[in-house]
Design an enzyme around this catalytic site. Structure first.
Site, mmCIF file in Angstrom:
data_model
loop_
_atom_site.group_PDB
_atom_site.id
_atom_site.type_symbol
_atom_site.label_atom_id
_atom_site.label_comp_id
_atom_site.label_asym_id
_atom_site.label_seq_id
_atom_site.Cartn_x
_atom_site.Cartn_y
_atom_site.Cartn_z
ATOM 1 N N ASN A 1 -7.186 1.236 10.263
ATOM 2 C CA ASN A 1 -6.066 1.675 11.013
ATOM 3 C C ASN A 1 -5.810 2.052 11.891
ATOM 4 O O ASN A 1 -7.216 2.383 13.010
ATOM 5 C CB ASN A 1 -5.265 3.161 10.436
ATOM 6 C CG ASN A 1 -4.904 2.735 9.035
ATOM 7 O OD1 ASN A 1 -4.942 2.309 7.919
ATOM 8 N ND2 ASN A 1 -4.471 4.098 8.174
ATOM 9 N N HIS B 1 -3.638 10.829 1.118
ATOM 10 C CA HIS B 1 -1.815 11.241 2.228
ATOM 11 C C HIS B 1 -1.841 11.964 2.722
ATOM 12 O O HIS B 1 -0.896 12.075 2.957
ATOM 13 C CB HIS B 1 -1.492 9.465 2.286
ATOM 14 C CG HIS B 1 -0.667 9.243 3.413
ATOM 15 N ND1 HIS B 1 -1.469 6.944 4.029
ATOM 16 C CD2 HIS B 1 -0.928 9.543 5.540
ATOM 17 C CE1 HIS B 1 -0.924 7.225 5.357
ATOM 18 N NE2 HIS B 1 -1.130 8.259 5.545
ATOM 19 N N GLU C 1 -7.255 8.639 6.635
ATOM 20 C CA GLU C 1 -7.531 9.218 8.115
ATOM 21 C C GLU C 1 -8.182 10.293 7.760
ATOM 22 O O GLU C 1 -7.074 11.497 8.481
ATOM 23 C CB GLU C 1 -6.381 8.987 8.579
ATOM 24 C CG GLU C 1 -5.416 7.415 9.539
ATOM 25 C CD GLU C 1 -4.863 7.388 9.880
ATOM 26 O OE1 GLU C 1 -4.213 6.567 10.542
ATOM 27 O OE2 GLU C 1 -4.129 8.252 11.041
ATOM 28 N N ARG D 1 1.237 -1.185 0.356
ATOM 29 C CA ARG D 1 0.019 0.178 0.175
ATOM 30 C C ARG D 1 1.087 1.153 0.056
ATOM 31 O O ARG D 1 1.670 1.859 1.064
ATOM 32 C CB ARG D 1 -0.752 0.325 1.000
ATOM 33 C CG ARG D 1 -1.825 1.559 1.421
ATOM 34 C CD ARG D 1 -2.988 1.171 2.414
ATOM 35 N NE ARG D 1 -2.823 3.168 2.661
ATOM 36 C CZ ARG D 1 -2.956 3.122 3.739
ATOM 37 N NH1 ARG D 1 -2.625 3.257 5.001
ATOM 38 N NH2 ARG D 1 -4.197 4.503 4.225
#
Length: 460
Positions: free
Chosen positions: A294, A119, A165, A75
């Site tokens: 996560n 990200h 996230e 990933r």
């Protein structure tokens, strides 16, 4: 022996700004993390991601290492400003070529690419010109960026994650200001979260309408969540733990699986929590083919009365604590990682069950789990037995959850190698490969060899 299901995905995970380097190469534009890290006082020791692991130049040898240890999946995230230097407009051919070559190299080594579109490294131009994720126009801009990635890489990439996230982008980036873009507010996190969810919905919509049928891939989002265990058996503490989970994970998962934010958030936040339009709901609801999670730690949750003060610790992952009236604590006997996060394997299993029950048995993929330790090289060896114990115990609880009916399909260890740990710079090591940041040398830790055996045997 604890055998995992056939076809279980074993991988490791990374993020572009943390490993790539090459910050001014190949036509790349600046990101908010380039700006944040170069601002004095924002990152420990003044560290930056300018070079970090230099994955931009070393990806071929790193992928060879992955293949040697038998890794099934990798990933990684795409740096948006490498694809569109200013966040909008025509794609940058050199950026497209870099990721295309990276994907080809993975496939040549029989490693499945799992690609995260975002990200945390927003093109700096979008922050300066549009106030970044506070601007409703960002949903369409992100959709257009995502479509470029689907168009150029989707013939080979079959696993997509829109955002990593979003809670961190909202709370740590726009609430507590400890991560880029470094804003401090009690209202902005809710506005930012809303635009991230809208952007996710639009990106998934364009994928499903224009690409998914012939590319035959899957798409989802990755949310982070710590487990919240009631401090006592009292009804108030049980409600506090549930409320804390809904403010943490339900904030992002409920709109996707249920069509709106949790009711407890509507009640407590009032007008500061935005409303979805009918069009938003149509795009966001049922917009995930899998549940990306996560998970790192667990805390006790206890109720705080309205007139009592809530203790706030930026790294307790409490969110906007005053809106929740929840105190978070840990058991003093719990062992901790170098991040100060408690090692509580059973919390992972309980969280998997909570997701399973609340969201009607979705396919779950743990897209990050791991620990930071003060790793040292001794005679060419990195003895990280504590990490092996951590992984053994957390994976053991994952196995138990599967036995108990949880639909867990894969596990990505964070991280493949030591890297730039955001505002903590190079002071924390999460990798199963040790990186000497002065020379760029990689050394396999004992945990890399241990994980290789787990993958090879598909069991603990």
């Amino acid at each position: 022996m604890k055998k995992f299901p056939d076809g279980f995905t074993w991988g490791t995970a990374t993020a572009s700004y943390q490993i790539e380097g090459g910050w001014l190469e190949g036509g790349k534009g600046l990101s908010i993390w380039d700006g944040f890290a170069h601002t004095p006082g924002k990152v420990v020791n003044g560290d930056t991601g300018d070079i970090t692991c230099d994955f931009y130049h070393k990806y071929q040898e790193d992928i060879a290492r992955m293949a040697q240890m038998g890794l099934k999946a990798f990933r990684f995230s795409i740096s948006w400003s490498r694809i569109q230097p200013a966040g909008r407009g025509k794609p940058n051919p050199a950026g497209i070529q870099f990721y295309s070559d990276l994907i080809d190299c993975l496939l040549e080594h029989d490693i499945t690419p799992w690609v995260t579109l975002y990200h945390w490294d927003l093109p700096l131009a979008l922050q300066l010109e549009l106030d970044g994720w506070l601007n409703p126009a960002m949903a369409d801009i992100f959709r257009d960026y995502a479509a470029i990635c689907f168009e150029h890489f989707g013939d080979r990439v079959k696993h997509w994650i829109t955002f990593n996230e979003p809670w961190v982008v909202s709370i740590l980036g726009h609430g507590q200001g400890v991560l880029a873009p470094g804003r401090v507010s009690t209202t902005e996190p809710y506005l930012v979260a809303h635009q991230l969810l809208r952007a996710h919905g639009k990106a998934v919509d364009v994928y499903r309408r224009k690409f998914q049928t012939h590319q035959k891939g899957i798409i989802g989002i990755t949310n982070n969540c710590d487990w919240r265990e009631p401090l006592t058996d009292s009804e108030k503490d049980r409600q506090a733990a549930q409320r804390s989970l809904e403010f943490f994970l339900g904030w992002y998962a409920d709109p996707i699986y249920k069509g709106d934010y949790p009711q407890v958030m509507r009640e407590r936040i009032g007008d500061r929590l935005p409303n979805f339009s009918a069009e938003d709901v149509a795009l966001i609801k049922d917009s995930c083919d899998f549940f990306g999670l996560n998970h790192y730690t667990t805390m006790y949750a206890s109720h705080v009365e309205e007139n009592e003060e809530v203790r706030i610790d930026p790294y307790s992952n409490g969110g906007i604590s005053e809106d929740q009236h929840v105190n978070l604590t840990v058991d003093k006997t719990w062992d901790k990682t170098q991040m100060g996060w408690s090692i509580v394997p059973w919390g992972c299993r309980k969280l998997l069950h909570w997701i399973n029950e609340r969201y009607d048995n979705p396919e779950i993929v743990i897209t990050e789990n791991g620990c930071a330790l003060d790793d040292k090289v001794a005679n060419g060896i990195v003895p990280d037995e504590k990490r092996i114990d951590f992984l053994q115990e957390y994976l053991g609880e994952c196995h138990r959850a599967i036995q108990e009916g949880v639909n867990l399909k894969g596990y990505f260890l964070w991280s493949f190698m030591d890297n730039f740990e955001w505002a903590l710079g190079f002071t924390r090591r999460f990798g199963i490969f040790y990186v000497d940041f002065s020379t760029g040398e990689r050394i396999a830790k004992k945990s890399a060899k241990w994980y290789s055996e787990v993958i090879r045997n598909n069991c603990l």
